[in-house]
Motif scaffolding. Structure first.
Motif, short mmCIF file in Angstrom:
data_model
loop_
_atom_site.label_atom_id
_atom_site.label_comp_id
_atom_site.label_asym_id
_atom_site.label_seq_id
_atom_site.Cartn_x
_atom_site.Cartn_y
_atom_site.Cartn_z
N ILE A 1 0.80 -1.11 0.13
CA ILE A 1 0.07 0.08 0.07
C ILE A 1 0.76 1.38 -0.20
CG2 ILE A 1 -1.85 1.25 1.20
CD1 ILE A 1 -2.41 -1.41 2.73
N LYS A 2 0.74 2.06 -0.75
CA LYS A 2 1.35 3.52 -1.00
C LYS A 2 0.78 4.32 0.08
CE LYS A 2 3.33 6.80 -4.09
NZ LYS A 2 3.20 7.40 -5.48
N PRO A 3 1.52 4.87 0.81
CA PRO A 3 0.89 5.92 1.93
C PRO A 3 0.68 7.15 1.34
CG PRO A 3 3.07 4.80 2.76
CD PRO A 3 3.05 4.64 1.30
N LEU A 4 -0.42 7.84 1.82
CA LEU A 4 -0.80 9.22 1.37
C LEU A 4 0.23 10.16 1.87
CD1 LEU A 4 -4.58 9.36 2.60
CD2 LEU A 4 -3.84 9.48 0.39
N PRO A 5 0.56 11.16 1.09
CA PRO A 5 1.67 12.14 1.61
C PRO A 5 0.92 12.98 2.98
CG PRO A 5 0.86 12.62 -0.63
CD PRO A 5 0.06 11.75 -0.29
N GLY A 6 2.25 12.98 3.88
CA GLY A 6 1.84 13.71 5.04
C GLY A 6 1.31 12.73 6.21
N GLN A 7 1.33 11.38 5.84
CA GLN A 7 1.16 10.43 6.89
C GLN A 7 2.14 10.43 8.21
OE1 GLN A 7 -1.22 6.72 4.50
NE2 GLN A 7 -0.82 6.79 6.76
N LYS A 8 1.56 10.54 9.26
CA LYS A 8 2.64 10.59 10.56
C LYS A 8 2.76 9.15 10.84
CE LYS A 8 0.08 14.55 12.84
NZ LYS A 8 -1.29 14.65 11.96
N ALA B 1 3.28 6.44 8.90
CA ALA B 1 3.79 5.49 7.80
C ALA B 1 5.07 4.89 8.31
CB ALA B 1 3.68 6.15 6.49
N HIS B 2 5.30 3.44 7.92
CA HIS B 2 6.61 2.93 8.32
C HIS B 2 7.69 3.60 7.53
CE1 HIS B 2 4.34 -0.34 10.03
NE2 HIS B 2 4.01 -0.68 9.22
N PRO B 3 8.84 3.95 8.37
CA PRO B 3 9.91 4.94 7.76
C PRO B 3 10.40 4.24 6.38
CG PRO B 3 10.27 4.75 10.08
CD PRO B 3 9.03 3.81 9.67
N PHE B 4 10.46 2.70 6.28
CA PHE B 4 11.01 2.21 5.30
C PHE B 4 10.30 2.50 3.79
CE2 PHE B 4 8.04 -1.14 4.17
CZ PHE B 4 7.67 -1.51 5.41
N TYR B 5 8.94 3.12 3.83
CA TYR B 5 8.20 3.24 2.82
C TYR B 5 8.87 4.54 2.11
CZ TYR B 5 4.22 0.04 3.61
OH TYR B 5 3.40 -0.75 3.68
N GLN B 6 9.47 5.52 2.80
CA GLN B 6 10.22 6.44 1.95
C GLN B 6 11.39 6.07 0.90
OE1 GLN B 6 12.33 9.12 4.26
NE2 GLN B 6 11.94 7.99 6.10
N TYR B 7 12.01 4.84 1.17
CA TYR B 7 13.13 4.38 0.56
C TYR B 7 12.43 3.37 -0.54
CZ TYR B 7 15.83 5.96 4.57
OH TYR B 7 16.05 6.96 5.53
N ILE B 8 11.24 2.91 -0.31
CA ILE B 8 10.88 1.67 -1.53
C ILE B 8 9.53 2.31 -2.42
CG2 ILE B 8 11.86 -0.11 0.07
CD1 ILE B 8 8.71 -0.98 0.83
N ASN B 9 9.21 3.41 -2.07
CA ASN B 9 7.99 3.97 -2.70
C ASN B 9 8.25 3.95 -4.25
OD1 ASN B 9 5.83 4.13 -1.17
ND2 ASN B 9 6.37 6.25 -0.35
N TRP B 10 9.58 4.10 -4.64
CA TRP B 10 9.93 4.19 -6.08
C TRP B 10 9.71 2.75 -6.71
CZ3 TRP B 10 13.49 0.83 -8.06
CH2 TRP B 10 14.29 0.00 -7.08
N LEU B 11 9.40 1.90 -6.05
CA LEU B 11 9.17 0.54 -6.54
C LEU B 11 7.52 0.38 -6.96
CD1 LEU B 11 11.04 -1.86 -4.11
CD2 LEU B 11 11.58 -1.76 -6.57
N PHE B 12 6.79 1.32 -6.39
CA PHE B 12 5.30 1.17 -6.76
C PHE B 12 4.87 1.21 -8.21
CE2 PHE B 12 0.93 2.80 -6.94
CZ PHE B 12 0.31 1.92 -6.22
N PRO B 13 5.51 2.00 -8.76
CA PRO B 13 4.95 2.13 -10.31
C PRO B 13 5.25 0.91 -11.21
CG PRO B 13 6.35 3.71 -10.09
CD PRO B 13 6.08 3.33 -8.45
N ILE B 14 6.38 0.31 -10.63
CA ILE B 14 7.00 -0.85 -11.30
C ILE B 14 6.10 -2.01 -11.01
CG2 ILE B 14 9.07 -2.35 -11.75
CD1 ILE B 14 10.71 -0.03 -10.95
N GLY B 15 6.02 -2.26 -9.68
CA GLY B 15 5.08 -3.47 -9.13
C GLY B 15 3.96 -3.35 -9.77
#
Length: 223
Positions: free
Chosen positions: A158-165, A167-181
């Motif tokens: 699940i890609k978090p919404l901008p500004g979520q308090k 959200a797991h910190p690792f999402y900021q490092y792996i969100n780039w995978l979302f469009p590929i996945g």
């Protein structure tokens, strides 16, 4: 004169976790939702004119607040723990027993309620993994309760919404995978906005009991 839509008063659990927070944000921004009650063990740090918060520590005993839990026509149940590091007894208690207790209480107090349960991709009552079996049993038994509707949501990534308090910190490092996945395996990837909107859109349905995987969540969000 146009038709007046039904008032939507909802309960959200788990608003201090990533999924619950995202669903709460989507509901706060939705003109379809009129009133929101969140029940948390600690404050969620959100304020809004249509938001009410109850701080309650024991989700196995709602007797002290039960008189505040009627008059709602939906519950978006986003509370849960990860199976990683949890022993089987604890995971069963916090996943199956707790969910069923909350759901049984809500179904007793709100006969026209839609119950949306956040499960997870790979859930199966007859699966090989213990967590999948427990979640599958939870899904199955929720559908037997006297709710008007039950929807079991099985999101993957699940890609978090901008500004979520929360959200797991690792999402900021792996969100780039979302469009590929999403391109390679669309059934396993949805956004938090899609998950929250899909839940909101269940309220326009009637007498359904459904299990929703990734593609189903995306399609329902577009309704």
């Amino acid at each position: 004169m146009g038709k007046t839509r039904n008032q939507h008063h909802i309960i959200i659990t788990g608003a201090t976790g990533m999924v619950g927070e995202g669903v709460l944000m989507q509901c706060l921004n939705s003109t379809e939702i009129d009133h929101i009650l969140v029940i948390n063990r600690k404050p969620c740090a959100y304020t809004h004119p249509k938001l009410k918060e109850i701080i309650h520590s024991d989700f196995f005993d709602f007797s002290a607040i039960e008189n505040q839990l009627s008059g709602y026509n939906a519950c978006f149940f986003c509370l849960g723990i990860t199976s990683v590091g949890a022993d089987e007894e604890t995971y069963y208690k916090m996943t199956y027993t707790l969910t069923m207790h909350v759901a049984q209480t809500f179904s007793k107090l709100n006969s026209d309620m839609t119950f949306c349960y956040v499960s997870g991709a790979g859930t199966h009552a007859n699966g090989r993994l213990k967590w999948a079996q427990v979640k599958g049993k939870t899904e199955n038994d929720l559908t037997k309760l006297p709710f008007q509707q039950v929807f079991n949501f099985r999101p993957g990534f699940i890609k978090p919404l901008p500004g979520q308090k929360y959200a797991h910190p690792f999402y900021q490092y792996i969100n780039w995978l979302f469009p590929i996945g999403r391109t390679i395996y669309p059934n396993g990837f949805c956004t938090m906005a899609e998950l929250g909107q899909a839940m909101i859109n269940t309220l326009s349905h009637q007498e359904e009991r459904r299990t929703l995987n990734g593609k189903d969540i995306i399609a329902l969000a577009k309704e």
